[in-house]
Scaffold this active site. Structure first.
Site, short mmCIF file in Angstrom:
data_model
loop_
_atom_site.label_atom_id
_atom_site.label_comp_id
_atom_site.label_asym_id
_atom_site.label_seq_id
_atom_site.Cartn_x
_atom_site.Cartn_y
_atom_site.Cartn_z
N GLU A 147 0.81 -1.24 0.00
CA GLU A 147 0.00 0.00 0.00
C GLU A 147 0.83 1.28 0.00
OE1 GLU A 147 -2.75 -0.44 3.27
OE2 GLU A 147 -3.49 -2.35 2.54
N ASN A 180 2.13 -5.18 -3.11
CA ASN A 180 0.73 -5.51 -2.82
C ASN A 180 -0.07 -4.24 -2.53
OD1 ASN A 180 -1.25 -7.61 -2.19
ND2 ASN A 180 -1.06 -6.98 -0.05
N ASP A 218 -12.16 -10.54 -0.32
CA ASP A 218 -13.42 -10.75 0.38
C ASP A 218 -14.47 -9.90 -0.31
OD1 ASP A 218 -12.58 -8.27 1.50
OD2 ASP A 218 -12.09 -9.18 3.43
N GLU A 230 -6.06 -10.85 -1.08
CA GLU A 230 -6.85 -10.60 0.14
C GLU A 230 -8.34 -10.55 -0.17
OE1 GLU A 230 -5.43 -7.19 2.36
OE2 GLU A 230 -3.33 -7.64 1.96
N HIS A 235 -10.46 -6.25 -1.80
CA HIS A 235 -11.53 -6.13 -0.80
C HIS A 235 -12.69 -5.47 -1.52
CE1 HIS A 235 -8.89 -7.42 2.37
NE2 HIS A 235 -7.98 -6.55 1.96
O1 G3I Z 1 -3.96 -7.80 18.89
C1 G3I Z 1 -4.47 -6.57 19.42
C2 G3I Z 1 -4.91 -6.76 20.81
O2 G3I Z 1 -3.79 -7.06 21.60
C3 G3I Z 1 -5.60 -5.46 21.27
O3 G3I Z 1 -6.07 -5.62 22.56
C4 G3I Z 1 -6.75 -5.09 20.33
C5 G3I Z 1 -7.43 -3.80 20.72
O4 G3I Z 1 -7.75 -3.03 19.58
O5 G3I Z 1 -6.23 -4.97 19.06
C6 G3I Z 1 -5.61 -6.12 18.56
O6 G3I Z 1 -5.06 -5.76 17.35
C7 G3I Z 1 -5.94 -5.65 16.26
C8 G3I Z 1 -5.42 -6.59 15.20
O7 G3I Z 1 -6.16 -6.41 14.02
C9 G3I Z 1 -5.48 -8.06 15.61
O8 G3I Z 1 -6.80 -8.43 15.83
C10 G3I Z 1 -5.93 -4.22 15.75
O9 G3I Z 1 -6.55 -3.37 16.71
C11 G3I Z 1 -6.63 -4.12 14.44
O10 G3I Z 1 -6.46 -2.82 13.91
C12 G3I Z 1 -6.04 -5.12 13.48
O11 G3I Z 1 -6.73 -5.03 12.25
C13 G3I Z 1 -6.08 -5.59 11.15
C14 G3I Z 1 -5.83 -4.54 10.09
O12 G3I Z 1 -5.23 -5.13 8.96
C15 G3I Z 1 -4.94 -3.42 10.59
O13 G3I Z 1 -4.89 -2.41 9.66
C16 G3I Z 1 -6.97 -6.69 10.60
O14 G3I Z 1 -7.09 -7.75 11.53
C17 G3I Z 1 -6.38 -7.21 9.29
O15 G3I Z 1 -7.31 -8.04 8.67
C18 G3I Z 1 -6.07 -6.06 8.35
O16 G3I Z 1 -5.46 -6.57 7.20
C19 G3I Z 1 -5.16 -5.63 6.15
C20 G3I Z 1 -3.94 -6.15 5.44
O17 G3I Z 1 -2.89 -6.36 6.34
C21 G3I Z 1 -3.51 -5.18 4.35
N1 G3I Z 1 -4.60 -4.91 3.45
C22 G3I Z 1 -5.85 -4.48 4.07
C23 G3I Z 1 -6.28 -5.48 5.13
C24 G3I Z 1 -7.59 -5.07 5.73
O18 G3I Z 1 -7.47 -3.86 6.43
#
Ligand code: G3I
Length: 333
Positions: free
Chosen positions: A133, A174, A244, A242, A210
């Site tokens: 990105e 990516n 969905d 990715e 997405h």
């Molecule tokens: O693990 C922590 C946890 O310790 C904490 O207590 C909690 C509180 O917010 O957060 C947890 O982390 C979260 C993490 O996912 C794991 O669940 C983050 O807040 C959350 O922001 C994070 O989101 C991820 C996101 O990327 C971040 O931008 C999504 O799961 C993940 O699916 C998403 O993936 C991205 C790709 O990497 C790149 N392309 C877009 C895609 C979708 O956004």
């Protein structure tokens, strides 16, 4: 009873990767999650645990436990790993973003990061999303801590360092909203063309995809074909990294939405199968129970191919039919 072939069995026959993003929590906590993943997919992408924030809690400390567990799971089940991701503007550790590091320090941090992570999984991660990105929708480079401190050459350096650490790994750029022929895709095309021209080791472009059902939900197959062909002409692979498919915005009855979703999944799989340069088809999760979409849109959604009880949805059958060489509209069940 006659057992239907799994997605992965069909994908193996067609010589295509079929994968899913995997979250650590459910993998270790829900037997049905792990079972479904291993049964249906021949590839996995760690959804979060290989990103710099989770992986590197302090400058001098890496925490590989969860990433190692995912790689081990993949090995135990004969699945290839797509590493995700080495350089991104999101999910970065606070010590990095708040560190006020100089250009030289940032160069050293990035090089050390890439070489440590790629080096650790040398021979075990078959492809890396090296840079994620980095381009805005208007085609300019995204304003990130890497661009600000190092300059645009951080992209090229990241690929070179990753290649040094594992010369056999496939290296990808990516991004999202980049499957068609718009300003962003054009800029990415120019970026990777220039990298190739300079001899930078890059092997492919990832289209996150997405997307959603309904008009304008994605770029469309024609634009995708045009874009894929120009990338393939550079000698690059294209992977759907990715996928969905959101259905929340449609007003149609749910059964109809899920049929539209299925049609899209099937169309995209047929697209990938029809183009030799399209080498993998990776979903961003596989069950509606675990998807990033509601956390992001703040609305309930059902974007994946298994429902929350791990039952296959119409989209699952559409993928299966596409992989089997059939049509999505008949005999789905
Ligand atoms: O693990 C922590 C946890 O310790 C904490 O207590 C909690 C509180 O917010 O957060 C947890 O982390 C979260 C993490 O996912 C794991 O669940 C983050 O807040 C959350 O922001 C994070 O989101 C991820 C996101 O990327 C971040 O931008 C999504 O799961 C993940 O699916 C998403 O993936 C991205 C790709 O990497 C790149 N392309 C877009 C895609 C979708 O956004």
């Amino acid at each position: 009873m006659h057992e239907e072939p799994t997605l992965r069995a069909l994908a193996d026959r067609r010589g295509i990767g079929i994968g899913a993003a995997v979250a650590y929590g459910p993998l270790v906590g829900e037997p049905e999650y792990a079972r479904t993943l291993a049964r249906e997919f021949n590839m996995l992408t760690p959804e979060n645990v290989m990103k710099m924030g989770p992986l590197r809690p302090a400058r001098d400390r890496f925490d590989f436990d969860q990433a190692d567990a995912l790689v081990r799971f993949a090995q135990e089940h004969g699945m290839r790993v797509r590493g995700h991701t080495l350089v991104w503007h999101n999910q970065q550790p606070a010590w990095l973003t708040q560190g006020n590091f100089s250009r030289d320090e940032m160069l050293a941090i990035l090089k050390e990061h890439i070489q440590t992570v790629v080096g650790r999984y040398r021979g075990q991660v078959y492809a890396w999303d090296v840079v994620n990105e980095a381009v805005n929708d208007d085609g300019t480079l995204r304003d990130t801590v890497w661009l600000r401190t190092i300059g645009p050459e951080y992209i090229e350096l990241a690929f070179r360092w990753a290649h040094e650490a594992d010369p056999a790994a496939l290296l990808f750029y990516n991004d999202y909203n980049n499957e068609g022929m718009g300003a962003k895709a054009n800029a990415i095309y120019r970026l990777v063309r220039d990298l190739k021209a300079k001899g930078v080791p890059i092997h492919g472009v990832g289209w996150q995809m997405h997307i959603r059902i309904g008009p304008g939900g994605y770029a469309g197959l024609e634009a995708m074909a045009q874009n894929l062909e120009r990338l393939a002409a550079l000698g690059l692979q294209v992977q759907i990294t990715e996928l969905d498919v959101q259905v929340q915005k449609s007003q149609a009855p749910m059964a109809e939405r899920l049929e539209q979703q299925a049609t899209l999944y099937g169309d995209l799989m047929r697209f990938c199968l029809a183009h030799q340069a399209c080498t993998a088809f990776v979903l961003w999760g596989f069950t509606d129970k675990h998807t990033w979409i509601p956390g992001f849109t703040k609305h309930e959604d059902w974007p994946l191919i298994f429902d929350r009880e791990y039952r296959p949805k119409p989209a699952y059958y559409a993928l299966r039919e596409a992989l089997a060489g059939g049509h999505t509209t008949t005999h789905r069940r």
